[in-house]
Design a protein around this motif. Structure first.
Motif, PDB file in Angstrom:
ATOM      1  N   TYR A 163       0.841  -1.191   0.000  1.00  0.00           N
ATOM      2  CA  TYR A 163       0.000   0.000   0.000  1.00  0.00           C
ATOM      3  C   TYR A 163       0.877   1.242   0.000  1.00  0.00           C
ATOM      4  O   TYR A 163       1.723   1.413   0.880  1.00  0.00           O
ATOM      5  N   GLU A 164       0.711   2.087  -1.006  1.00  0.00           N
ATOM      6  CA  GLU A 164       1.450   3.344  -1.132  1.00  0.00           C
ATOM      7  C   GLU A 164       2.957   3.147  -0.951  1.00  0.00           C
ATOM      8  O   GLU A 164       3.629   3.903  -0.248  1.00  0.00           O
ATOM      9  N   GLY A 165       3.486   2.112  -1.597  1.00  0.00           N
ATOM     10  CA  GLY A 165       4.921   1.848  -1.557  1.00  0.00           C
ATOM     11  C   GLY A 165       5.400   1.142  -0.304  1.00  0.00           C
ATOM     12  O   GLY A 165       6.601   0.898  -0.142  1.00  0.00           O
ATOM     13  N   CYS A 166       4.483   0.799   0.575  1.00  0.00           N
ATOM     14  CA  CYS A 166       4.829   0.135   1.828  1.00  0.00           C
ATOM     15  C   CYS A 166       4.432  -1.340   1.790  1.00  0.00           C
ATOM     16  O   CYS A 166       3.487  -1.721   1.112  1.00  0.00           O
ATOM     17  N   GLU A 167       5.154  -2.143   2.526  1.00  0.00           N
ATOM     18  CA  GLU A 167       4.797  -3.539   2.747  1.00  0.00           C
ATOM     19  C   GLU A 167       4.147  -3.628   4.123  1.00  0.00           C
ATOM     20  O   GLU A 167       4.744  -3.222   5.128  1.00  0.00           O
ATOM     21  N   VAL A 168       2.933  -4.151   4.173  1.00  0.00           N
ATOM     22  CA  VAL A 168       2.159  -4.176   5.410  1.00  0.00           C
ATOM     23  C   VAL A 168       1.840  -5.615   5.790  1.00  0.00           C
ATOM     24  O   VAL A 168       1.409  -6.403   4.946  1.00  0.00           O
ATOM     25  N   THR A 169       2.063  -5.948   7.045  1.00  0.00           N
ATOM     26  CA  THR A 169       1.665  -7.244   7.586  1.00  0.00           C
ATOM     27  C   THR A 169       0.682  -7.001   8.723  1.00  0.00           C
ATOM     28  O   THR A 169       1.018  -6.337   9.715  1.00  0.00           O
ATOM     29  N   LEU A 170      -0.529  -7.497   8.563  1.00  0.00           N
ATOM     30  CA  LEU A 170      -1.571  -7.351   9.565  1.00  0.00           C
ATOM     31  C   LEU A 170      -1.827  -8.709  10.210  1.00  0.00           C
ATOM     32  O   LEU A 170      -2.168  -9.669   9.525  1.00  0.00           O
ATOM     33  N   SER A 171      -1.631  -8.780  11.532  1.00  0.00           N
ATOM     34  CA  SER A 171      -1.881 -10.014  12.271  1.00  0.00           C
ATOM     35  C   SER A 171      -2.899  -9.734  13.375  1.00  0.00           C
ATOM     36  O   SER A 171      -2.782  -8.732  14.093  1.00  0.00           O
ATOM     37  N   ILE A 172      -3.880 -10.616  13.494  1.00  0.00           N
ATOM     38  CA  ILE A 172      -4.924 -10.452  14.495  1.00  0.00           C
ATOM     39  C   ILE A 172      -5.069 -11.770  15.257  1.00  0.00           C
ATOM     40  O   ILE A 172      -5.102 -12.842  14.653  1.00  0.00           O
ATOM     41  N   ALA A 173      -5.112 -11.668  16.567  1.00  0.00           N
ATOM     42  CA  ALA A 173      -5.345 -12.842  17.413  1.00  0.00           C
ATOM     43  C   ALA A 173      -6.571 -12.566  18.259  1.00  0.00           C
ATOM     44  O   ALA A 173      -6.645 -11.539  18.942  1.00  0.00           O
ATOM     45  N   ASP A 174      -7.537 -13.465  18.205  1.00  0.00           N
ATOM     46  CA  ASP A 174      -8.808 -13.253  18.896  1.00  0.00           C
ATOM     47  C   ASP A 174      -8.996 -14.273  20.013  1.00  0.00           C
ATOM     48  O   ASP A 174      -8.799 -15.475  19.812  1.00  0.00           O
ATOM     49  N   LYS A 175      -9.361 -13.767  21.179  1.00  0.00           N
ATOM     50  CA  LYS A 175      -9.649 -14.616  22.343  1.00  0.00           C
ATOM     51  C   LYS A 175      -8.501 -15.576  22.654  1.00  0.00           C
ATOM     52  O   LYS A 175      -8.679 -16.795  22.739  1.00  0.00           O
ATOM     53  N   VAL A 176      -7.324 -14.990  22.851  1.00  0.00           N
ATOM     54  CA  VAL A 176      -6.163 -15.787  23.243  1.00  0.00           C
ATOM     55  C   VAL A 176      -6.246 -16.068  24.738  1.00  0.00           C
ATOM     56  O   VAL A 176      -6.381 -15.141  25.539  1.00  0.00           O
ATOM     57  N   PRO A 177      -6.183 -17.337  25.162  1.00  0.00           N
ATOM     58  CA  PRO A 177      -6.274 -17.644  26.597  1.00  0.00           C
ATOM     59  C   PRO A 177      -5.145 -16.972  27.374  1.00  0.00           C
ATOM     60  O   PRO A 177      -3.988 -16.987  26.963  1.00  0.00           O
ATOM     61  N   ALA A 178      -5.494 -16.373  28.512  1.00  0.00           N
ATOM     62  CA  ALA A 178      -4.516 -15.752  29.390  1.00  0.00           C
ATOM     63  C   ALA A 178      -4.452 -16.550  30.685  1.00  0.00           C
ATOM     64  O   ALA A 178      -4.982 -17.656  30.784  1.00  0.00           O
TER      65      ALA A 178
END
Length: 243
Positions: A163-178
């Protein structure tokens, strides 16, 4: 999304890093000591048991740099490694204006002192943590598929984009046990982890003004991806402030 908040409360930021891959004409064994000399009035060294100090004939500090040089003040840590310098906020996030101002002051001084020749890569990583909530429930669209047996837990999603000359990595973690709470009930959290990088191998950045411009662009892309995946209702709940 054209208009982006300059501040949200709470920001839920767990970690924020800005990294520059640099070129220097100063030998690696001397660079750490010279950087420390340049910044010692504002930053102090974070002690490490394995750190070895030496004094050369010109009375310049030299540091055993296999782990790099780690400096800190009240708000920001600086980690100088071979070919990269990383800035990391300490404690509560001070906001991009204050954070970037400190970064530009430091890098500007290193350029001016001739310790850095150029920058070939600008990288940024922002990690947001949301305790006791599902991040998928406040996203514009869910990145998961339906599974037999109902709702999933500890689900992760990762995608890469340009995007616009950038390399983007999107990571999402949902409901990770704590960890277990006092009532012996399993608690959980969600994470949004965004990495944005822009490369300048063909035309490295050799001045602070160009570096400011490119770093601000990378930061804007990070914000576009963060706010772009969230619903307007959730963003409103974060008490956004606009400039």
């Amino acid at each position: 999304m054209e208009k982006l908040p300059v501040k949200i409360q709470p920001d839920n930021l767990k970690d924020t890093l800005v990294e520059y891959h640099y070129q220097s004409e100063v030998p690696g064994e001397a660079l750490a000591g010279l950087v420390y000399q340049e910044l010692r009035a504002c930053f102090k060294i974070v002690p490490r048991a394995s750190r070895a100090w030496k004094i050369d004939p010109q009375n310049l500090f030299k540091v055993d740099t296999h782990e790099g040089l780690l400096l800190t003040d009240d708000c920001i840590k600086i980690h100088l490694k071979n070919e990269s310098v990383i800035f990391n906020t300490v404690g509560k996030y001070p906001g991009w204006s204050k954070y970037s101002s400190c970064i530009y002051e430091v890098i500007g001084r290193l350029f001016q002192a001739g310790l850095l020749k150029s920058v070939q890569r600008v990288g940024m990583r922002y990690i947001s943590e949301y305790p006791e909530m599902s991040i998928f429930e406040v996203m514009k669209s869910s990145p998961v598929v339906s599974i037999p047996g109902g709702e999933g837990q500890n689900t992760t999603y990762r995608t890469e984009a340009k995007y616009e000359g950038c390399e983007v990595t999107l990571s999402i973690a949902d409901k990770v046990p704590a960890k277990m709470n006092v009532a012996s009930e399993l608690t959980y959290f969600s994470l949004v982890d965004i990495i944005v990088a822009k490369l300048f191998h063909n035309q490295p950045i050799s001045g602070i003004e160009a570096l400011k411009t490119e770093t601000n662009k990378v930061h804007r892309v990070e914000k576009l991806f963060f706010f772009g995946i969230l619903t307007d209702e959730f963003i409103t709940s974060l008490n956004p402030e606009y400039q």
